[in-house]
Each structure stands twice: as structure tokens, then as C-alpha cells.
Design a protein around this motif. Structure first.
Motif, short mmCIF file in Angstrom:
data_model
loop_
_atom_site.label_atom_id
_atom_site.label_comp_id
_atom_site.label_asym_id
_atom_site.label_seq_id
_atom_site.Cartn_x
_atom_site.Cartn_y
_atom_site.Cartn_z
N GLU A 527 0.80 -1.24 0.02
CA GLU A 527 0.06 -0.24 0.09
C GLU A 527 0.89 1.22 -0.18
O GLU A 527 0.63 2.28 -0.75
CB GLU A 527 -0.98 0.07 1.21
CG GLU A 527 -1.68 1.13 1.48
CD GLU A 527 -2.65 1.46 0.33
OE1 GLU A 527 -3.11 2.82 0.13
OE2 GLU A 527 -2.86 0.63 -0.44
N LEU A 528 1.98 1.32 0.89
CA LEU A 528 2.90 2.42 0.87
C LEU A 528 3.62 2.67 -0.69
O LEU A 528 3.46 3.69 -0.97
CB LEU A 528 4.02 2.23 1.84
CG LEU A 528 3.56 2.00 3.32
CD1 LEU A 528 4.61 1.94 4.23
CD2 LEU A 528 2.96 3.75 3.72
N GLN A 529 3.82 1.53 -1.20
CA GLN A 529 4.41 1.60 -2.65
C GLN A 529 3.59 2.16 -3.47
O GLN A 529 3.78 2.86 -4.42
CB GLN A 529 5.10 0.25 -3.03
CG GLN A 529 6.19 -0.01 -2.07
CD GLN A 529 6.55 -1.66 -2.19
OE1 GLN A 529 5.92 -2.18 -2.96
NE2 GLN A 529 7.61 -2.02 -1.50
N ARG A 530 2.00 1.58 -3.40
CA ARG A 530 1.12 1.98 -4.34
C ARG A 530 0.99 3.59 -4.12
O ARG A 530 0.76 4.38 -5.32
CB ARG A 530 -0.34 1.18 -4.12
CG ARG A 530 -1.31 1.42 -4.97
CD ARG A 530 -2.52 0.93 -4.62
NE ARG A 530 -3.28 1.60 -3.32
CZ ARG A 530 -3.62 2.74 -3.41
NH1 ARG A 530 -3.94 3.32 -4.39
NH2 ARG A 530 -4.09 3.36 -2.17
N ARG A 531 0.85 4.22 -2.91
CA ARG A 531 0.65 5.38 -2.64
C ARG A 531 1.97 6.43 -3.45
O ARG A 531 1.92 7.66 -2.84
CB ARG A 531 0.47 5.65 -1.25
CG ARG A 531 -1.15 5.23 -0.91
CD ARG A 531 -1.27 5.23 0.57
NE ARG A 531 -0.70 6.38 1.30
CZ ARG A 531 -0.47 6.34 2.70
NH1 ARG A 531 -0.79 5.24 3.42
NH2 ARG A 531 0.08 7.41 3.24
N GLY A 532 2.83 5.67 -3.49
CA GLY A 532 4.27 6.18 -3.84
C GLY A 532 5.04 7.12 -2.55
O GLY A 532 5.77 7.87 -2.98
N VAL A 533 4.60 6.56 -1.69
CA VAL A 533 5.51 6.94 -0.39
C VAL A 533 6.99 6.45 -0.58
O VAL A 533 7.14 5.45 -0.53
CB VAL A 533 4.76 6.47 1.13
CG1 VAL A 533 5.61 6.80 2.21
CG2 VAL A 533 3.32 6.60 1.08
N LEU A 562 3.68 10.04 8.90
CA LEU A 562 3.14 9.62 7.71
C LEU A 562 2.20 8.66 7.88
O LEU A 562 1.04 8.50 7.19
CB LEU A 562 4.37 9.11 6.70
CG LEU A 562 5.43 10.14 6.21
CD1 LEU A 562 6.36 9.28 5.38
CD2 LEU A 562 4.99 11.32 5.53
N GLN A 563 2.36 7.62 9.00
CA GLN A 563 1.37 6.81 9.30
C GLN A 563 1.41 6.16 10.38
O GLN A 563 2.64 6.02 11.10
CB GLN A 563 1.67 5.51 8.16
CG GLN A 563 0.32 4.32 8.02
CD GLN A 563 -1.05 5.25 7.82
OE1 GLN A 563 -1.43 5.57 6.47
NE2 GLN A 563 -2.01 5.16 8.87
N ASP A 586 8.84 10.64 7.75
CA ASP A 586 9.44 10.74 6.63
C ASP A 586 10.83 10.71 6.82
O ASP A 586 11.53 10.23 5.81
CB ASP A 586 8.86 11.94 5.79
CG ASP A 586 9.16 13.32 6.77
OD1 ASP A 586 9.54 12.86 8.05
OD2 ASP A 586 9.02 14.51 6.51
#
Length: 1015
Positions: A527-533, A562-563, A586
Motif C-alpha cells: 500500500e505504501l508503494q502504491r501510494r508512492g510513499v 506519515l502513518q 518521513d
């Protein structure tokens, strides 16, 4: 059944009735029926031996194994753009769930789990291929006891595989490539190949993999040779949880149309598209992967038209060498009852095991006492048993086979050439030790059997002392076999009890398992990679400097939340009070545990509210994201700005230990030679643990030399240089230290005393003269802050691997003071011993002082080299002290004997009381009396200051067997509430009485006339 979880090539051929081609409309029914028959056949079919085998071609020469391996790798590299990666070591890299690497996919687990470091070379892998060394012995996948029994099982094998990560390609491309390689490159006729696919699992809500089925049909495979199976056969899982998915398998028909098909699995193609959750449910993976595996040994057997993998050129050189070295009949491939004397079984065991031993030792897994090293030890000793007892091989035979393995496999795995001398040495040493243990074991068994009655079972304690877990290292099944040959039964219940006690003891002695911190699972990472974090910026962890005063100043770090993650892994927007959470920022200045260095700890505060501290217990890295474990005293929410503070004392202690570890590594190479390699390390503020590969245990002189070298570097207060450079620049630097780990690119280089740029120059020899290592840890800026380093512990983890424990700074200074103090005490004790003792009491007091000193030296925190030297000195002093006591006791015994002979006239009995400082002294007096009066039986008692009574007796030879010393002493000591022990002739014991004023206690005299045969 999926090939990645079964030992290639161990799956038996599958005979079943031929399935005729049917119209497509009837395909599903025919496939289901065929699948049922093949499944039943798989479960009852015999191993590969004895099957009808029609070769691919009677004219084409067999394809050599090396060419088969090269053709596989070249095909994927040249035709389909795959990157070739080296085989990983069979020693798992950072995976405590495995004893050995047992499948090609093991090294790529971080990609499947989403935890791969985004800066590493592996993170860039898209399509790769390799030939992976695999060992399946011990643990979940264990073929050890099956090896030799049939023609197919192996403990070591090579897994040919190709992978596509992150959806680079999927089912259609994977199937097409596999079909192209087998039929066009290897020339296997299409009519000899069958395929299976996943037929669905209604319980799990999974439908059939019709996509794979249709791909095979489109490639031209007849429907009659496309079979469906359930999850047991065609659904692959990494473990109880984690990535998984349907697989399709390619099978080869050994019969080739002659009679009923006889199938062996050749290649398994796994399509990872699901994740097995902790609750057993299946969820889609964020990214899909292809993972394939094909056993080289079986493929070569098919291409060479052989009935068995042992008949291929991977094994034939070894089998020939065994025949020449042993003089046994030539190998003929027999199994079961046909294998008279188990000769061919022994051939297969020895050939397989020497391959496994060579590969394991070359990769740093040597024979040892626990874990994977214990399995290697068992493999070696199993090979020795078969070679010596069945093949009648001469001593040192196994080591002579190592060059044959190197010649056969060294081209693919150069580490075999590099470590061949060490492999021969370790194999030969352990073989000699085992043969010596075997002889001692037989003598111990013979002595024990002489003491047993006809119906007694063999004592479990003795069997345990002979076993791998005991003193001699004999396999328990061998002990049982040796007893079975004598017609004696082993105390199995007692043995099970001892095994349980040993397991409990090991559990207590084991290092405490660190509590598993909060982790990001594959879905959270996806999910983090999908959001581009972007990955966490942890470069501020290197933001510290030296003050003019010499102390360190650590910068704080401001970051944004961030989360937040709850303990169950759920992403949340805010925290509750008093709860534990995972905090993703971050950026951070916290060091997350990795590379053997413990995680930082500390606290954070909200920028707008600095009076509320959020303690940070630890930090973990997952796929480039740093997760901070915090306990929230108040509400914290996504978007908050926070300020992070590391525990400075904790961090500084870790920095000291880490820089000290680099100096220790360099000093070990300097003392032991450039081939010395680090095998692992772990450091925390309290101590430094360092594992090193050594040819032999370190001597006290070597340990002292290592400490001296480190002290010199510390005393020079050298600068420590750190710089990030391209990974490619570090690959050919002479002396540069690195571990079998995945490094980021660019990588951080740590150099002591020499700037990094100079150390990496092509002509530079700096890395041979000082410490230069690849390392992402935090380090001191100058070596002087280490203060001192003392190695305080040393033990053998396995043959060829030593674990060192070290401390630094003030702890090291205190350890040296303790060592010096104990050395002075030992020196004083030696002087006292040299002066001699006036009497037995003084000598015994000195002996006890030696024992106390020995205990203190054994347990104190002090330099290990000094401990070893003092232990050797004390051992010699203790022997001298015991000799002095014996001489004094003997002298006193002679005097007391004369006194007693003067008091007692010649007769059959002497019963009296004498003064004696010890039981051994009393026994000496009794022996002296009987020596000077051989026809006399003697019993002496000696009252002690605290009410204890010592007893010793000896009976004349003429009085036995009716009158025994053991029975006499037992009767007297029992009367005094004590116990006795001994033999028919001499016995001793202890008791307690309030009145021993009579020179001859009535119980001693009253008992004798009733039991003495000749009064």
C-alpha cells in the motif's frame, strides 16, 4: 508435490493407464478421471528404480551435466534477457526459519515479502535465473535417512530456476519459455511431456487455474496430457503464512509410449499471486511473481537416458573413485533385497554425503554440536559408518574424495576450489575422531555389559554419554544397532527422559529471543508503494560530531508522521493513550537494527508540545521504511510534526562496539592470516559478539596478539573515515572486508586511518594494512574513544568457527584489573606450594585454595588469553598439590599402621578407631595394614570434628566370597545412619554417631562372626 518443496529428484515415476485423446467437450471429465488415477498412483508407486526407460535417442550422445547447466543459464540470459545471479550460500542469509537453503527462491524472499532494501541491487531485479545449491537434511524437508535406500534421493542437489518479479512476466511467458527450453534446446520430444495444473479448492474459494490449462493447450499439449490436481499437489506455499499461489508442473514420461506412462516431475512453475494470512485466509498479493525450479540431477538423468541420477556424470566419477579407493565390488545400482550386503546403498550414501559435506563446509557450515552444524556432523558420521563398515574403506578415505567433488562441481561453484584444503582437513579430522570414538564406544559397551544381569536393560545414561548429544558423538541408532548385535535392549524410556532434559537445558542456556517488534507486512508495504510513499530518509542517523572537549554531540531530527500502525498491523490515523504503536515518519535519526548493530532507543516529542515524551523502544527497517515502536502517553495523529532524540549513551556505546568490531576483524586477519573470514557479529551497549572462521582454536598467544593490535590502533586515536560510494567501485579492492549480505548501492565504506578515496584507489594496498569495510552502521569518528578492548569469552560454535565475546572501555579496564589480581593470587599459591606443607591438613587447605582459585578464574570477567594461561597453571599446581597430599598421607599411613600393629596381635580381625583427616587417608591406612598382615581383615573408623564418622575396611582374600568388604561397611555405616560403597575386597563409607568412645564398636564385631567363613 510442488517441486520447490520436494527434493528433486525424489518424486517417483507415476505409472497409470493411458488417457486417450477426447473431444474438448469431454476434456474436463477425462482430466478429472485421469487426475484421480495419477494421484492414487503417486501415493502407492515405488521409487524410480526398476522402471522401463526408453532413451531420447539411441544415436545422440548423452549431454554432459555442465553443458546442461550452462544451456539453461544461457537460454534465459541470451534469449529472454534474464540476469544471471550467483547461487546463494547454503547457509541461510538472515532467515532463522531455515537450517539450510533448500530451494532457489530462498534468497529472493525479501522481494516476495516486500522487505527488500530499495537501495540494494536485489531491489532492481526483474527477471533473473541461476543454479542454486540446495541442502535438504534436517528441519521440515529432511531426506537424510532416505539417501541410499533408492535411486533418487539426495541431501544436496542443484535447483535450476528462473524468476520474474513484480509482474515482469507471468503465466503465458513462463510456460512458453519452459516449453521452448525443454523441446527446442534440450530436444525432448513433445510426446514425452505431460503437464498438470491447479484444479481449484472449493474450501478456500479458489477456482481452477484455467488460464494455465489453456496456455498449455495453445502450446500444443494434447488435452489427454493436461491433468488437474488439487491444492496438495498444485498449490505452492512458502510456509504457514506468506506469499503463495497455484503452480503448474511439467512431467516426463520415462516409458516413452511403451506400455503405461511412467511419469517423473521435471519442472515446477509457481505463480505467486496470493498471501496466506495468519488467520488462514488468502488475500491478493500487491505484486505477482513467477518462481520456477527444476532439479539439475533429474534433468541430466533424463537427457542422458539413465535410470537413476546416480548413473549420470554428476556421480559416476565419485562412484569410480569409491571403487578404486575401497576395493569393493563395482557399483551396480541395486536396491532393497537385491543389494546384498548393502554395498550399492553404501556407494550412494558416500557419494551423496561427500558432495553435501564439500558444499556445506565451503559455505562455512562445518560439523558442530547444534543447528545446521550438527546436521553436517551427522551427515559426515553417517558417511564414515557406511564407508568403513560396509565398503571397508581405509582411514582417511572420505577426505580423498573431496578433490573429485571439486573437479565435478568447482567450475560452477568456485568456492569449492578456494576452500578445498580446508574441506579435506575438516572431513579427515572428524573422520579420525569418529573412528576413535567408535573404538572407545565399543569398549565402554563391553565393560557395561559385564556388569549387567541377563535380564537387565542397557542403562540410558551410558547410551546418552556415547551419543551425539553426549561425549563421544556416536549416533544413537548406531548405539542401538551395536546393542542389538549383542542381544541387549536399550532403556528407551530413560533415553527419552534424558533427551527431554537436554532439550530443556538447551532452552535455558540459549540466548534470550528478542521480542518481535512491530512489523510492516506485505500488504502494508504494498500500500505504501502504491501510494508512492518514498522510503524513510534515515541519513540523519549519521548526523553527529565531536566537541572540542572530546565528547559527542548528536543532532535532533524533525519529522512528520506519515502513518500509524496498531499492534495488529492495521493502519490508523490517531493513537490512543497508553497503547503501543508503529510510527512511520518521513525521516529519522534513529538507527534501525541491521548489520548486527542493535537498534537505537530514545524518545520523541511533538514540536508544538515539548513537555510530553513519547518513548521509542526500538526501530525496525522493512523494505526501506523505518518503523518506530512507541508507547503513546497522549494522542498522536498522522500529519503531526515531531522531534526525535536518540539515547546518546546507548548510541555511543553501540558506536564504540561497532568500531571495535572492525578493528577486531582486522586484528584477527593480521594474527591468523588473510584468509580469516568473519561469519557474523552482534553488538549492543553491553558487549560485542564476533564469529570468525578459523582453521584451529585460537591459542592464548594469538588472543593476546589480537588484543595488542587493537590496543595499538586505539592508542593512536586514528580518524575513522566514512563515505558512500558506488558498489561497483568496491568489488576488486584487495583486503576490503564484506559479508555475505545484500548491500545497498551506493554503499557506505568505513576506513580506519586512511581516507576512503585513497583506500579505494586501484593501486592502493590500504585495505591490507588497516581496517576497510563495507558497513552501514554508526561508528566513532576517532578510535581513541574505544579506550580498550578485551576478549572475555571464546568457544567453538562448530569445527572451524569460533565465537568471541568482547567488551570495551571501562568494562575492559575492570576486566584487566580482575585478571591481574587473579594472576597474583595464583603466583602466591605457587610459591606456597613450592615451600611445601608440614602436614596433611595444611596440604589439603592449599589444595582447596587451588580449587577456589580455579572457580574464580573460570567464572570471572577477565582477558580470555590470561584465563587460559591461568587455567593451565592451576591445573598443573593442582596435580602437584594432590601429589603432595598423597605423599604426606602415605607417610602418616605408615606411622598409624605401625601403631595399630603394635596394639593388635596377629589375628583374623583388626577393628579400631584412628584419627584421619580424610577418607582417602583412612583407606591408605587400611591398605597398609592388610599389606603387612595379608591374612587379616581390617575395619577402621575415624570420628570427625562435626560428628561425622569415616569408615574404611578390607577383607582378607581367604575370607571372601562369603565375607565381603562392601557388605561389612554397609552393615556398620547403616548402624550409624550412613551409607557405604566399594567392592568385595575394599569398601568405604560414612555415618554419624554420638558415642564412639569404645575402641571397637559392638556392631563392627558382632556382625563379623556371623558372616566370616573362617573365624
Amino acid at each position: 508435490m510442488p517441486g520447490l518443496l520436494l527434493t528433486p529428484p525424489s518424486i517417483p515415476a507415476v505409472p497409470f493407464d493411458s488417457v486417450k485423446s477426447l473431444p474438448r467437450v469431454k476434456m474436463a471429465a477425462s482430466v478429472a478421471a485421469a487426475a484421480g488415477r495419477i494421484r492414487r498412483a503417486i501415493r502407492r508407486s515405488p521409487p524410480w528404480q526398476g522402471l522401463c526407460f526408453r532413451a531420447l535417442s539411441s544415436e545422440a550422445p548423452p549431454t554432459q551435466a555442465a553443458a546442461v547447466r550452462d544451456a539453461f543459464l544461457s537460454f534465459f540470459r541470451d534469449r529472454h534477457g534474464h540476469r544471471l545471479v550467483p547461487s546463494a550460500s547454503v547457509r541461510p542469509r538472515g532467515d532463522p526459519t531455515l537450517l539450510f537453503v533448500n530451494a532457489g527462491m530462498n534468497q529472493f524472499k525479501p522481494i516476495f515479502l516486500g522487505t527488500v532494501d530499495p537501495r540494494s541491487e536485489m531491489a532492481g531485479f526483474r527477471r533473473v535465473a541461476n543454479s542454486q545449491k540446495c541442502v535438504r537434511a534436517g528441519g521440515r524437508h529432511n531426506d537424510l535417512e532416505d539417501v541410499g535406500q533408492d535411486l533418487s534421493h539426495h541431501t544436496f542437489f542443484e535447483m535450476l530456476g528462473n524468476w520474474a518479479f513484480g509482474g515482469e512476466y507471468f503465466k503465458e511467458e513462463a510456460c512458453s519459455m519452459a516449453w521452448e527450453l525443454l523441446t527446442q534446446v534440450y530436444g525432448i520430444p513433445e510426446d514425452r511431456l505431460w503437464v498438470s495444473y491447479f484444479g481449484g479448492d472449493p474450501k478456500a474459494g479458489l477456482g481452477a487455474d484455467l488460464e494455465s490449462r489453456d496456455i498449455w493447450l495453445n502450446l500444443g499439449v494434447p488435452a489427454s496430457r493436461v491433468l488437474s490436481f488439487g491444492p496438495q499437489e498444485n498449490f505452492w506455499e512458502m510456509g504457514d503464512t506468506g506469499p503463495c499461489g497455484p503452480c503448474t508442473e511439467i512431467h516426463y514420461d520415462l516409458a516413452g509410449g511403451v506400455g503405461a506412462p511412467q511419469l517423473v516431475e521435471l519442472w515446477n512453475l509457481v505463480f505467486m499471486q496470493h498471501n496466506r494470512e495468519a488467520d488462514g485466509s488468502l488475500q491478493p498479493l500487491p505484486q505477482r511473481h513467477v518462481d520456477t525450479g527444476m532439479g539439475l540431477e533429474r534433468l541430466v538423468a533424463v537427457l542422458q537416458g539413465k535410470h537413476s541420477t546416480y548413473d549420470t556424470d554428476l556421480f559416476s566419477p565419485l562412484l569410480n573413485a569409491i571403487h578404486q579407493g575401497c576395493g569393493a565390488p563395482p557399483y551396480s545400482g541395486r536396491v532393497g533385497a537385491a543389494d546384498e550386503g548393502h554395498i550399492d546403498t553404501a556407494y550412494r550414501v558416500v557419494a551423496d554425503h561427500i558432495r553435501t559435506l564439500s558444499i556445506c563446509i565451503a559455505d562455512g557450515v562445518s560439523p558442530g554440536m547444534s543447528g545446521a552444524p550438527l546436521i553436517v556432523r551427522r551427515i559426515l558420521r553417517r558417511a564414515v559408518r557406511f564407508s568403513t563398515e560396509v565398503l571397508r574403506a581405509p582411514p582417511g578415505f572420505l577426505g580423498s574424495l573431496v578433490p573429485v567433488v571439486v573437479e565435478t562441481l568447482g567450475g560452477a561453484y568456485p568456492e569449492l576450489h578456494k576452500n578445498s584444503a580446508q574441506i579435506v582437513s575438516l572431513v579427515s579430522e572428524d573422520e579420525a575422531a569418529f573412528l576413535a570414538s567408535l573404538q572407545r564406544g565399543r569398549r565402554i559397551i563391553e565393560r557395561t555389559l559385564k556388569r549387567l544381569g541377563p535380564s537387565d536393560v542397557f542403562p540410558a545414561e551410558v547410551a546418552w554419554s556415547l551419543s551425539l548429544s553426549g561425549n563421544l558423538g556416536l549416533p544413537l541408532d548406531l548405539v542401538e544397532l551395536m546393542l542389538e548385535e549383542k542381544g541387549v535392549q536399550l532403556d528407551s524410556a530413560g533415553l527419552a527422559r534424558l533427551a527431554q532434559e537436554e532439550a530443556q537445558h538447551r532452552a535455558q542456556q540459549a540466548e534470550p529471543v528478542q521480542e518481535q517488534g512491530l512489523r510492516l507486512d506485505v500488504h502494508a508495504l504494498g500500500e505504501l508503494q502504491r501510494r508512492g510513499v518514498p522510503p524513510t530518509d534515515d541519513s540523519p542517523k549519521y548526523s553527529y560530531s565531536l566537541r572540542p572537549s572530546g565528547g559527542y554531540e548528536f543532532s535532533t531530527c524533525e519529522a512528520r508522521v506519515l502513518q500509524l500502525y496498531a499492534e495488529d498491523g492495521r493502519a490508523v490515523a490517531t493513537t490512543g493513550e497508553g497503547q503501543r504503536y508503529g510510527l512511520l515518519l518521513d525521516r529519522t535519526n534513529f538507527y534501525a537494527e541491521q548489520g548486527g548493530q542493535a537498534s537505537d532507543r530514545g524518545y520523541l516529542v511533538r514540536v508544538e508540545q515539548q513537555d510530553v515524551l513519547f518513548p521509542v523502544a526500538q526501530a525496525q527497517v522493512c523494505g526501506g521504511f523505518i518503523l518506530h515502536e512507541v508507547v503513546a502517553p497522549e494522542c498522536l495523529k498522522v500529519g503531526d510534526r515531531v522531534q526525535l532524540h536518540v539515547d546518546e549513551a546507548w548510541r555511543l556505546s553501540c558506536m564504540e562496539k561497532h568500531t571495535a568490531a572492525h578493528l577486531l576483524n582486522w586484528a584477527l586477519r593480521k594474527a591468523l592470516g588473510p584468509s580469516t573470514e568473519q561469519r557474523g557479529s552482534h553488538l549492543s551497549p553491553e558487549r560485542l559478539r564476533f564469529d570468525v572462521a578459523t582453521q584451529a582454536p585460537l591459542t592464548p598467544k594469538q588472543l593476546q596478539a589480537v588484543e595488542d593490535t587493537v590496543q595499538e590502533a586505539v592508542g593512536r586515536d586514528e580518524a575513522v573515515y566514512m563515505e558512500e560510494v558506488a558498489l561497483a567501485r568496491t568489488t576488486h579492492v584487495p583486503g576490503l572486508r564484506s559479508l555475505d549480505e545484500v548491500y545497498p548501492d551506493p554503499v557506505r565504506v568505513v576506513s580506519v586511518g586512511v581516507p576512503v578515496a585513497h583506500a579505494l584507489e586501484p593501486a592502493s594496498q590500504a585495505a591490507l594494512q588497516t581496517s576497510v569495510e563495507l558497513c552501514c552502521g554508526t561508528h566513532l569518528l576517532r578510535t581513541g574513544a574505544i579506550g580498550d578492548l578485551v576478549i572475555v569469552g571464546e568457544r567453538q560454535l562448530a569445527k572451524g568457527t569460533t565465537r568471541l565475546l568482547a567488551i570495551t572501555g571501562e568494562q575492559a579496564r575492570q576486566a584487566r584489573e580482575v585478571g591481574q589480581s587473579l594472576a597474583q593470587e595464583v603466583e602466591a599459591a605457587a610459591e606456597r606450594l613450592s615451600r611445601g606443607s608440614r602436614d596433611v591438613v595444611e596440604a589439603q587447605r592449599l589444595s582447596k585454595d587451588m580449587g577456589r582459585l580455579t572457580d574464580a578464574v573460570d567464572t570471572s570477567v577477565m582477558p580470555q588469553w590470561q584465563r587460559r594461561e591461568l587455567q593451565a597453571t592451576l591445573k598443573a599446581l593442582q596435580r602437584r598439590a594432590n601429589t603432595a597430599i598423597r605423599k604426606l598421607e602415605m607417610g602418616q599411613a605408615v606411622l598409624k599402621t605401625q601403631e595399630l600393629l603394635q596394639r593388635h596381635s596377629e589375628g583374623p580381625l583388626i577393628v579400631d578407631t584412628v584419627s584421619a583427616e580424610s577418607l582417602s587417608m583412612l583407606v591408605k591406612v587400611v591398605r597398609q595394614l592388610c599389606k603387612q598382615a595379608p591374612s587379616t581383615s581390617v575395619l577402621l573408623l575415624s570420628p570427625q570434628p562435626l560428628g561425622q564418622v569415616l569408615c574404611a575396611c578390607q577383607v582378607a582374600q581367604s575370607a571372601t566370597p562369603a565375607f565381603t568388604a562392601e557388605a561389612w561397611a554397609l552393615a556398620v555405616c547403616s548402624h550409624m545412619g550412613g551409607k557405604a560403597w566399594g567392592s568385595r575386597v575394599v569398601a568405604q563409607g560414612t555415618g554419624s554417631t554420638a558415642d564412639l568412645e569404645e575402641p571397637s564398636p559392638p556392631s563392627s564385631l558382632e556382625w563379623v562372626p556371623c558372616h566370616q567363613s573362617d573365624p
